[in-house]
Design a protein around this motif. Structure first.
Motif, PDB file in Angstrom:
ATOM      1  N   UNK A 180      70.570  80.860  37.315  1.00 44.40           N
ATOM      2  CA  UNK A 180      70.243  80.870  35.719  1.00 44.40           C
ATOM      3  C   UNK A 180      68.717  80.130  35.295  1.00 44.40           C
ATOM      4  N   UNK A 181      68.032  80.416  34.924  1.00 47.96           N
ATOM      5  CA  UNK A 181      66.408  80.404  33.806  1.00 47.96           C
ATOM      6  C   UNK A 181      66.652  79.886  32.983  1.00 47.96           C
ATOM      7  N   UNK A 182      66.728  78.751  32.394  1.00 52.41           N
ATOM      8  CA  UNK A 182      66.005  78.272  31.263  1.00 52.41           C
ATOM      9  C   UNK A 182      64.943  78.219  30.794  1.00 52.41           C
ATOM     10  N   UNK A 240      67.865  76.060  36.551  1.00 52.96           N
ATOM     11  CA  UNK A 240      66.930  74.962  36.787  1.00 52.96           C
ATOM     12  C   UNK A 240      66.063  75.507  34.733  1.00 52.96           C
ATOM     13  N   UNK A 241      65.559  74.007  34.333  1.00 52.10           N
ATOM     14  CA  UNK A 241      65.065  74.806  33.017  1.00 52.10           C
ATOM     15  C   UNK A 241      63.887  74.208  33.856  1.00 52.10           C
ATOM     16  N   UNK A 242      62.947  74.953  32.996  1.00 53.67           N
ATOM     17  CA  UNK A 242      61.007  74.582  32.697  1.00 53.67           C
ATOM     18  C   UNK A 242      61.307  74.872  31.089  1.00 53.67           C
ATOM     19  N   UNK A 256      65.049  67.850  28.609  1.00 52.08           N
ATOM     20  CA  UNK A 256      65.636  66.626  29.406  1.00 52.08           C
ATOM     21  C   UNK A 256      67.063  66.231  29.030  1.00 52.08           C
ATOM     22  N   UNK A 257      67.306  66.626  27.882  1.00 52.31           N
ATOM     23  CA  UNK A 257      69.059  66.244  27.512  1.00 52.31           C
ATOM     24  C   UNK A 257      69.905  67.785  27.819  1.00 52.31           C
ATOM     25  N   UNK A 258      69.446  68.784  28.322  1.00 51.52           N
ATOM     26  CA  UNK A 258      70.488  69.842  28.591  1.00 51.52           C
ATOM     27  C   UNK A 258      70.725  69.359  30.466  1.00 51.52           C
ATOM     28  N   UNK A 259      69.589  69.237  31.054  1.00 49.87           N
ATOM     29  CA  UNK A 259      69.696  68.405  31.926  1.00 49.87           C
ATOM     30  C   UNK A 259      70.712  67.720  32.114  1.00 49.87           C
ATOM     31  N   UNK A 260      70.738  66.662  31.203  1.00 53.61           N
ATOM     32  CA  UNK A 260      71.497  65.175  31.622  1.00 53.61           C
ATOM     33  C   UNK A 260      73.395  65.714  31.344  1.00 53.61           C
ATOM     34  N   UNK A 261      73.122  67.299  30.663  1.00 54.88           N
ATOM     35  CA  UNK A 261      74.171  67.312  30.992  1.00 54.88           C
ATOM     36  C   UNK A 261      74.694  68.306  32.559  1.00 54.88           C
ATOM     37  N   UNK A 262      73.711  68.942  32.684  1.00 51.43           N
ATOM     38  CA  UNK A 262      73.904  69.420  34.502  1.00 51.43           C
ATOM     39  C   UNK A 262      73.474  68.925  35.266  1.00 51.43           C
ATOM     40  N   UNK A 263      72.882  67.477  35.611  1.00 57.95           N
ATOM     41  CA  UNK A 263      72.624  67.132  36.562  1.00 57.95           C
ATOM     42  C   UNK A 263      72.461  67.265  37.770  1.00 57.95           C
ATOM     43  N   UNK A 266      67.901  71.670  38.440  1.00 56.16           N
ATOM     44  CA  UNK A 266      66.655  71.610  38.603  1.00 56.16           C
ATOM     45  C   UNK A 266      66.159  71.703  37.341  1.00 56.16           C
ATOM     46  N   UNK A 267      65.234  70.716  37.341  1.00 57.90           N
ATOM     47  CA  UNK A 267      63.735  70.430  36.044  1.00 57.90           C
ATOM     48  C   UNK A 267      62.782  70.395  36.243  1.00 57.90           C
ATOM     49  N   UNK A 268      61.832  71.047  35.824  1.00 56.54           N
ATOM     50  CA  UNK A 268      60.652  70.940  35.537  1.00 56.54           C
ATOM     51  C   UNK A 268      59.347  70.941  34.411  1.00 56.54           C
ATOM     52  N   UNK A 269      59.139  69.940  34.712  1.00 55.31           N
ATOM     53  CA  UNK A 269      58.171  69.837  33.185  1.00 55.31           C
ATOM     54  C   UNK A 269      56.325  69.981  33.346  1.00 55.31           C
ATOM     55  N   UNK A 270      56.127  71.168  32.451  1.00 53.99           N
ATOM     56  CA  UNK A 270      54.679  71.045  32.529  1.00 53.99           C
ATOM     57  C   UNK A 270      53.561  70.236  31.999  1.00 53.99           C
ATOM     58  N   UNK A 271      52.340  69.588  32.617  1.00 55.01           N
ATOM     59  CA  UNK A 271      51.474  69.165  32.034  1.00 55.01           C
ATOM     60  C   UNK A 271      51.403  69.812  30.915  1.00 55.01           C
ATOM     61  N   UNK A 272      50.722  71.003  30.615  1.00 51.99           N
ATOM     62  CA  UNK A 272      50.439  71.346  29.023  1.00 51.99           C
ATOM     63  C   UNK A 272      51.023  73.516  29.513  1.00 51.99           C
TER      64      UNK A 272
END
Length: 292
Positions: A180-182, A240-242, A256-263, A266-272
């Motif tokens: 699943x890709x979100x 994975x959350x992007x 970030x909040x969804x990731x806390x529910x699904x530890x 994977x999570x990726x936060x891009x700078x831009x």
């Protein structure tokens, strides 16, 4: 003229959200009015801002017309996978169509993946009135159609963007898919409505009503939920959350909040990166798929 129409549409949205609380009664009449207002605000099929199919994609995908399990006439682009490679089932966001996501088809062709870009009921070349349950049904119907096309559920990767992440999460929660890709997900309908109106407030520079709208949204009880926060824990496949930190439509705190529910995800936060583009996260998505 285009700017005038933009502000006219914005005024109409604001008017609808302002009158919504006047129909909070329990009668069926009030429920019908509220559902009509919700569906107008949530679903805005992009029929007036069409773009052409890129020449390099012509004849490289198959157009699929099929019926949902409740009779809606749906439309999709289908690319057959090479060998045993997975197939991407793609769900677009609000006020979009599959025409805006031709880069997903290009990505699939380049990698040899299959792709099934679904057009929900009431959207590009699909018929029916959209609603939360309706597009969830469309997502499940797409799984069934892919099965008929010879694609096993266990070899399907569900990918959702923005509002489409709610369809993706719901579909993944009810099917044993591969992954699943979100991308730029929302949390639920109330927070998404608040985020979107904050965006419009910044855009037209009417900050003085922000506090009022914040209180206004707290009092509203929407019929439809689009509850990613409540459903994400039910997903059993890799996730994975992007999100881009500069996303002005759906803030990165959503991921970030969804990731806390699904530890275990994977999570990726891009700078831009733009809410509407995929360039900033396509490399991470490619790595995620290759490691499944």
């Amino acid at each position: 003229m285009r700017k005038f129409l933009y502000y006219l549409l914005l005024f109409k949205k604001a008017l609808y959200i302002m009158i919504y609380p006047f129909f909070m009664g329990k009668s069926r009449f009030y429920s019908i009015i509220r559902m009509g207002i919700e569906n107008y605000l949530i679903f805005q099929p992009a029929k007036l801002r069409m773009t052409r199919v890129q020449r390099n994609l012509l004849k490289k995908f198959e157009t699929i017309r099929f019926q949902s399990t409740d009779g809606a006439r749906l439309f999709a682009w289908f690319i057959k996978p090479q060998g045993n490679k997975p197939t991407i089932l793609y769900f677009h966001g609000q006020a979009e169509s599959i025409l805006y996501h031709q880069d997903i088809a290009e990505f699939a062709l380049k990698k040899g993946y299959g792709a099934f870009l679904l057009s929900y009921r009431g959207h590009y070349r699909a018929w029916g009135l959209p609603s939360e349950n309706g597009i969830y049904n469309d997502g499940q119907s797409a799984i069934l159609k892919l099965n008929l096309l010879g694609i096993e559920t266990k070899n399907i990767i569900v990918w959702g963007h923005s509002l489409g992440t709610t369809v993706a999460t719901n579909t993944a929660a009810h099917n044993k898919v591969k992954g699943l890709i979100l991308q730029s997900p929302i949390k639920d309908l109330p927070s998404a409505a608040n985020d979107l109106f904050n965006f419009y407030i910044r855009r037209i520079k009417v900050h003085f009503i922000r506090r009022y709208l914040k209180m206004h949204f707290k009092e509203i009880k929407f019929i439809q939920k689009f509850d990613n926060l409540g459903k994400i824990s039910k997903v059993r496949c890799p996730v994975i959350f992007l999100h881009s930190k500069t996303d002005r439509i759906a803030p990165s705190k959503n991921s970030r909040e969804l990731y806390e529910k699904k530890l275990n995800a994977q999570i990726y936060l891009a700078e831009r990166g733009s809410h509407w583009e995929t360039k900033w996260c396509i490399k991470k998505i490619s790595e995620f798929i290759e490691n499944l």
